[in-house]
Enzyme design. Structure first.
Site, PDB file in Angstrom:
ATOM      1  CD  GLU A  30      -0.957   0.737   3.494  1.00  0.00           C
ATOM      2  OE1 GLU A  30      -1.434   2.306   3.108  1.00  0.00           O
ATOM      3  OE2 GLU A  30      -1.663   0.585   4.937  1.00  0.00           O
ATOM      4  CE  LYS A 164      -3.626   1.653  11.803  1.00  0.00           C
ATOM      5  NZ  LYS A 164      -3.361   2.832  10.555  1.00  0.00           N
TER       6      LYS A 164
HETATM    7  N1  PSU Z   1      -0.855   1.195   9.040  1.00  0.00           N
HETATM    8  C1  PSU Z   1       0.118   1.703   9.176  1.00  0.00           C
HETATM    9  N2  PSU Z   1       0.424   3.302   9.160  1.00  0.00           N
HETATM   10  C2  PSU Z   1      -0.977   3.700   7.609  1.00  0.00           C
HETATM   11  C3  PSU Z   1      -1.869   3.224   7.853  1.00  0.00           C
HETATM   12  C4  PSU Z   1      -1.536   1.423   8.493  1.00  0.00           C
HETATM   13  O1  PSU Z   1       1.392   1.721   9.856  1.00  0.00           O
HETATM   14  O2  PSU Z   1      -0.586   4.741   7.624  1.00  0.00           O
HETATM   15  C5  PSU Z   1      -3.383   2.882   6.758  1.00  0.00           C
HETATM   16  C6  PSU Z   1      -3.739   2.009   5.831  1.00  0.00           C
HETATM   17  O3  PSU Z   1      -3.307   2.125   4.721  1.00  0.00           O
HETATM   18  C7  PSU Z   1      -5.035   2.577   6.779  1.00  0.00           C
HETATM   19  C8  PSU Z   1      -5.445   3.172   6.883  1.00  0.00           C
HETATM   20  O4  PSU Z   1      -5.539   1.375   5.686  1.00  0.00           O
HETATM   21  O5  PSU Z   1      -4.407   4.117   7.868  1.00  0.00           O
HETATM   22  C9  PSU Z   1      -6.780   3.098   7.997  1.00  0.00           C
HETATM   23  O6  PSU Z   1      -7.374   4.529   7.879  1.00  0.00           O
HETATM   24  P1  PSU Z   1      -8.583   4.739   7.838  1.00  0.00           P
HETATM   25  O7  PSU Z   1      -9.224   4.162   9.394  1.00  0.00           O
HETATM   26  O8  PSU Z   1      -8.867   6.105   7.882  1.00  0.00           O
HETATM   27  O9  PSU Z   1      -9.968   3.517   7.522  1.00  0.00           O
END
Ligand code: PSU
Ligand code: MN
Length: 305
Positions: A30, A164
Site C-alpha cells: 500500500e 493498530k
Molecule cells: N498502518 C500503518 N500506517 C498507516 C495505515 C496503516 O502502519 O498509515 C493506513 C492504512 O492505509 C489503512 C489506513 O488502510 O491507515 C486506515 O485508515 P482509516 O482508519 O481512515 O480507514
C-alpha cells in the site's frame, strides 16, 4: 470487479506485468503508509526496504498508488521516491479511488483501495503494517474503517501486524467475524496489537506455515466463499513495545485528537504522528520493523499460492 474496463486507467510496471504473466509470485504494497503514515525520509527508506525484502524472498513487489490519475501497479523507484516527498497527496479508500483517477489526482491507497487494485491486477497477496478498524468510541463517532468491508468482499490475503492498538481491537475482531472474514494469527495463540506482540484476545484461527495460509485461501476460493483474509503477524520480539507502555501513550494521543477535534480520515494519520512525537521515534522504528516482517511473510505465502 471488472478488470477489463479498469485496464485503461492502470499502469502495470514492467517487472510486475512479467511476473504476473509468468505466474510468478507478486506481493502488493500500500502507499497510504508512505503518504500519510510515516514522515519523509523514513517513509522512502521503508518503501525501498520492503520492496528489497520481497525481492530477496523471490517475489516481485508491486507498490500501488494513484499518480496524476493513473492507477499504478508497481511504482518505478523515481516515482516511489517522488510520492514519498509529496505533501499534497490524497488518502484514497474505496469511496475516493475513482475520484482521484477521474480528476487526475495523486494519492496513497489505503488497505481497502490497495486490495481493490491488487484484485483488478490479479495479485492475491498484500503486505501492510496495520489495517484500519473500529475506532475507540465508534459507538458515538461511527468511525469504522472501510478496510473491514473490503476484507469481506475482495479476494486478497492481507498480511498485517494486527489492528493498530489505537483502535478498539475487540470490536474490530467482532466486525470481522460478523462480516465473515477469517483472522489467521501466524505462529501465536494471541491476536497481536501492532506495536506489541500481545493483545488480550485469543487468535480466532492459528497457522504456523506460509504454505498452510496459501492452502486455506485456495480452499476458501474453491468453496466459492469469496472475500479476503486477514493474517496477523506478531512484530518480532526484539522490536516490540510492550502493550502496557503503549497503552499510556495511546491514551495521551487519543486525548490530543479529542481536544483538537480531529475526525474522519485525519484520525489515523494524526494518532500515528502524535505517537511518534510522544515515543520520541520509538513507535516509528517498531512500525518499520513490523512492515518488513510482514513483507517477508507475504512473499513466502505468495510463493506457495
Ligand atoms: N498502518 C500503518 N500506517 C498507516 C495505515 C496503516 O502502519 O498509515 C493506513 C492504512 O492505509 C489503512 C489506513 O488502510 O491507515 C486506515 O485508515 P482509516 O482508519 O481512515 O480507514
Ligand atoms: Mn475512519
Amino acid at each position: 470487479m471488472n478488470p477489463e474496463s479498469a485496464r485503461q486507467f492502470m499502469d502495470l510496471d514492467a517487472p510486475v506485468a512479467a511476473a504476473l504473466s509468468a505466474g510468478k509470485p507478486v506481493v502488493a504494497l500500500e502507499s497510504t503508509i508512505i503518504t500519510h503514515g510515516m514522515p519523509y525520509p523514513d517513509n522512502a527508506a521503508m518503501a525501498a526496504r520492503v520492496e528489497a525484502i520481497i525481492a530477496e524472498e523471490g517475489a516481485t513487489p508491486a507498490t500501488i498508488a494513484v499518480v496524476d490519475g493513473r492507477l499504478k501497479i508497481g511504482l518505478p523507484e523515481a516515482e516511489r521516491e517522488a510520492l514519498a516527498r509529496t505533501t499534497g497527496a490524497m488518502k484514497l479508500s474505496r469511496a475516493d479511488l475513482a475520484f482521484a483517477v477521474s480528476e487526475g489526482r495523486t494519492g496513497g491507497t489505503t488497505v481497502a483501495a490497495t486490495m481493490i487494485a491488487a484484485a483488478l491486477a490479479g495479485i492475491r497477496v498484500f503486505a501492510t503494517g496495520g489495517i484500519g478498524g473500529v475506532h475507540k468510541g465508534a459507538e458515538t463517532s461511527f468511525d469504522i474503517s472501510a478496510d473491514l468491508d473490503e476484507l469481506a468482499r475482495t479476494p486478497v490475503i492481507v498480511v498485517s501486524a494486527g489492528a493498530k492498538a489505537i483502535l478498539d481491537i475487540e470490536k474490530t475482531l467482532e466486525v470481522l467475524e460478523t462480516r465473515g472474514v477469517p483472522v489467521v494469527v501466524f505462529g501465536s495463540d494471541v491476536v497481536p496489537a501492532f506495536w506489541s506482540r500481545q493483545s488480550p484476545f485469543t487468535a480466532p484461527l492459528r497457522l504456523d506455515e506460509p504454505a498452510a495460509i496459501a492452502r486455506f485461501f485456495a480452499t476458501r476460493h474453491a468453496l466459492g466463499l469469496g472475500g479476503g483474509m486477514l493474517v496477523a503477524n506478531p512484530v518480532p520480539a526484539a522490536d516490540e513495545i510492550p502493550a502496557e507502555t503503549m497503552a499510556a501513550h495511546i491514551a495521551e494521543a487519543q486525548q490530543a485528537a479529542f481536544d483538537g477535534k480531529i475526525s474522519g480520515k485525519e484520525v489515523t494519520p494524526f494518532l500515528l504522528a502524535k505517537l511518534l512525537e510522544i515515543t520520541g521515534g520509538a513507535s516509528l522504528k517498531t512500525n518499520i520493523a513490523l512492515v518488513e516482517n510482514n513483507a517477508r511473510l507475504a512473499a513466502r505465502i505468495a510463493r506457495d499460492i
